[in-house]
Design an enzyme around this catalytic site. Structure first.
Site, PDB file in Angstrom:
ATOM      1  N   SER A   1       0.802  -1.228   0.000  1.00 62.72           N
ATOM      2  CA  SER A   1       0.000   0.000   0.000  1.00 62.72           C
ATOM      3  C   SER A   1       0.833   1.276   0.000  1.00 62.72           C
ATOM      4  O   SER A   1       0.353   2.310  -0.443  1.00 62.72           O
ATOM      5  CB  SER A   1      -0.946  -0.004   1.195  1.00 62.72           C
ATOM      6  OG  SER A   1      -0.224  -0.170   2.397  1.00 62.72           O
TER       7      SER A   1
ATOM      8  N   HIS B   1      -5.297  -4.223  -1.923  1.00 60.67           N
ATOM      9  CA  HIS B   1      -5.091  -3.217  -2.977  1.00 60.67           C
ATOM     10  C   HIS B   1      -5.050  -3.827  -4.372  1.00 60.67           C
ATOM     11  O   HIS B   1      -4.846  -3.117  -5.348  1.00 60.67           O
ATOM     12  CB  HIS B   1      -3.814  -2.418  -2.723  1.00 60.67           C
ATOM     13  CG  HIS B   1      -3.964  -1.413  -1.632  1.00 60.67           C
ATOM     14  ND1 HIS B   1      -4.582  -0.195  -1.823  1.00 60.67           N
ATOM     15  CD2 HIS B   1      -3.615  -1.449  -0.334  1.00 60.67           C
ATOM     16  CE1 HIS B   1      -4.585   0.477  -0.694  1.00 60.67           C
ATOM     17  NE2 HIS B   1      -4.005  -0.251   0.240  1.00 60.67           N
TER      18      HIS B   1
ATOM     19  N   LYS C   1     -12.204  -1.140  -0.718  1.00 66.58           N
ATOM     20  CA  LYS C   1     -11.364  -0.289  -1.572  1.00 66.58           C
ATOM     21  C   LYS C   1     -11.980  -0.196  -2.963  1.00 66.58           C
ATOM     22  O   LYS C   1     -12.938   0.521  -3.152  1.00 66.58           O
ATOM     23  CB  LYS C   1      -9.933  -0.782  -1.515  1.00 66.58           C
ATOM     24  CG  LYS C   1      -9.345  -0.409  -0.141  1.00 66.58           C
ATOM     25  CD  LYS C   1      -8.008  -0.961   0.176  1.00 66.58           C
ATOM     26  CE  LYS C   1      -7.583  -0.406   1.539  1.00 66.58           C
ATOM     27  NZ  LYS C   1      -6.658  -1.254   2.252  1.00 66.58           N
TER      28      LYS C   1
HETATM   29  C1  LIG Z   1      -6.770  -1.451   3.732  1.00 65.13           C
HETATM   30  C2  LIG Z   1      -6.047  -2.709   3.946  1.00 65.13           C
HETATM   31  C3  LIG Z   1      -6.580  -3.708   4.760  1.00 65.13           C
HETATM   32  C4  LIG Z   1      -7.822  -3.489   5.572  1.00 65.13           C
HETATM   33  O1  LIG Z   1      -8.974  -3.467   4.798  1.00 65.13           O
HETATM   34  P1  LIG Z   1     -10.301  -2.783   5.389  1.00 65.13           P
HETATM   35  O2  LIG Z   1     -11.387  -3.408   4.630  1.00 65.13           O
HETATM   36  O3  LIG Z   1     -10.151  -1.317   5.189  1.00 65.13           O
HETATM   37  O4  LIG Z   1     -10.337  -3.127   6.849  1.00 65.13           O
HETATM   38  C5  LIG Z   1      -5.899  -4.912   4.846  1.00 65.13           C
HETATM   39  N1  LIG Z   1      -4.751  -5.108   4.175  1.00 65.13           N
HETATM   40  C6  LIG Z   1      -4.194  -4.165   3.401  1.00 65.13           C
HETATM   41  C7  LIG Z   1      -2.917  -4.451   2.667  1.00 65.13           C
HETATM   42  C8  LIG Z   1      -4.824  -2.926   3.268  1.00 65.13           C
HETATM   43  O5  LIG Z   1      -4.261  -1.985   2.510  1.00 65.13           O
END
Ligand SMILES: *Cc1c(COP(=O)(O)O)cnc(C)c1O
Length: 397
Positions: A186, A214, A245
């Site tokens: 990320s 992602h 996301k």
């Molecule tokens: C955003 C993210 C999460 C968490 O996801 P949510 O649905 O926002 O709780 C888990 N792993 C990674 C790599 C992320 O970027």
């Protein structure tokens, strides 16, 4: 009633906050005054928004809005139960069937968030006698899941498969070993070397898990993720995806064998002990899947926008090396400089978050941009103009 002296026992928090402020890492969340989108009104200013994870622009898609409203009409506002008692409705079951088909796995299980999907799954599967081998840049929810499992945690340098192999070698005596990596990272926007990771993990009989938060809706055919991108169907034991996301709503899921999902239903604590998604969330996710499966153009536009914006930044002299995805970090070095760049960009009508130590290593502070399919060329040009102007002003380019 006795006299209540608020905060005395918590007075130490003021010192903690003062320390964060001194380091320049104390955050004030910015406030959106309308829907999430490529342009958004944030803190009273209309800006080109390069800070969301709304990769496909689905967060405010009218089809998702409609699906959510219809589900509220039909099923109500909440579920008022955990999934394993009275909180599983037809929409949850349908979403899980659809996600399994989408990911080409036997089964899938939806969690309240990507965070709980990761933490709940790792903690349910591993125990004290086990070893977890984890990339140093893995997400916080993986790290928390590893800690909750009480397994021994061994960290390898980012994407260093040779180092990962050494850790596997020295873990031969462990009861079970899990190798775990983000699919797309990320903060850097780079992709895990999944084929090599899977091949080496297999040699040692280790369990493999990839967190595609992602990559879901971004990478692979129709956004099926990293496993699809590398043609590794059937070779990764546990895939985690997020619905928060690119899917534009909220939630996480695990996709894998029926055996895995059957077990998680019995043992994954966030699944067992926290209330299920409200109907509006589940229905909107289903509508998003319909779009993903039928509209390849959206993902093409995302990648085309990412290419255009990355090249524009590179042409202007910014360091965007390393980004292979729509996450494009602009590396500037010092934390204060990154925050200054972000603040000045905001004044120029561009919202791109500054990120510094300890989220990224010292000397690698950056402004992170995330391009979406919903940005127009005009949005991206406006952002590039602001970057060029402020970059020159601050001596970055
Ligand atoms: C955003 C993210 C999460 C968490 O996801 P949510 O649905 O926002 O709780 C888990 N792993 C990674 C790599 C992320 O970027």
């Amino acid at each position: 009633m006795s006299e209540f002296a608020p905060g005395n026992a918590l007075a130490f928090l003021a010192d903690e906050i003062a320390a964060m402020q001194a380091q320049g890492v104390y955050r004030h969340p910015r406030v959106l005054e309308g829907p999430q989108g490529p342009r958004a009104v944030i803190d009273g200013r209309e800006v080109v928004n390069l800070s969301s994870n709304n990769y496909l622009g689905l967060a405010d898609d009218p089809r998702l809005r409609q699906a959510a409203m219809r589900a509220i009409e039909e099923y109500g506002a909440g579920t008022a139960s955990v999934r394993t008692i009275a909180g599983t409705n037809r929409l949850h079951a349908e979403l899980e069937r659809r996600l399994a088909a989408f990911k080409r796995t036997e089964a899938a299980l939806v969690f309240q968030s990507g965070f709980t999907a990761n933490a709940g799954t790792v903690a349910a599967i591993l125990g004290k006698e086990d070893v977890i081998i984890s990339d140093e840049l893995n997400h916080a929810s993986i790290i928390d899941g590893c800690r909750l499992s009480r397994a021994q945690i061994k960290i390898f340098p980012h994407k260093d498969v040779a180092a990962m192999r050494r850790l596997l070698e020295e873990s031969r005596d462990a009861r079970r070993v899990l190798v775990i990596t983000d699919g797309v990272f990320s903060m850097d926007g780079d992709i895990a070397p999944l084929p090599e990771i899977v091949a080496v993990a297999k040699e040692y009989g280790a369990i493999t898990m990839v967190d595609d938060a992602h990559a879901s809706g971004v990478l692979g055919s129709n956004g099926r993720g990293t496993v699809d991108h590398f043609g590794l169907h059937g070779q990764v034991d546990i895939q985690v995806g997020t619905l928060s996301k690119a899917i534009g709503v909220l939630g996480g899921y695990v996709a894998g064998s029926k055996l895995l999902i059957d077990y998680l239903i019995q043992r994954a604590r966030p699944f067992l002990f926290s209330t299920s998604h409200p109907p509006a969330v589940t229905a909107a996710c289903l509508a998003a899947l319909d779009i993903l499966e039928s509209d390849e153009e959206l993902i093409q536009r995302l990648w085309e926008n990412a290419r255009y914006f990355r090249e524009g930044l590179a042409d202007a002299g910014f360091d965007v090396k390393g980004s292979e995805t729509p996450i494009i970090p602009v590396i500037v070095g010092e934390g204060e400089k990154a925050m200054r760049l972000s603040d000045r960009l905001f004044e120029e009508g561009v919202f791109a978050q500054g990120i510094a130590y300890p989220t990224v290593p010292k000397g690698k502070a950056r402004v992170r941009t995330i391009v979406t399919a919903a940005h127009t060329r005009d949005d991206l040009d406006r952002a590039l103009t602001a970057f060029r102007k402020v970059g020159r002003e601050l001596g970055i380019v």
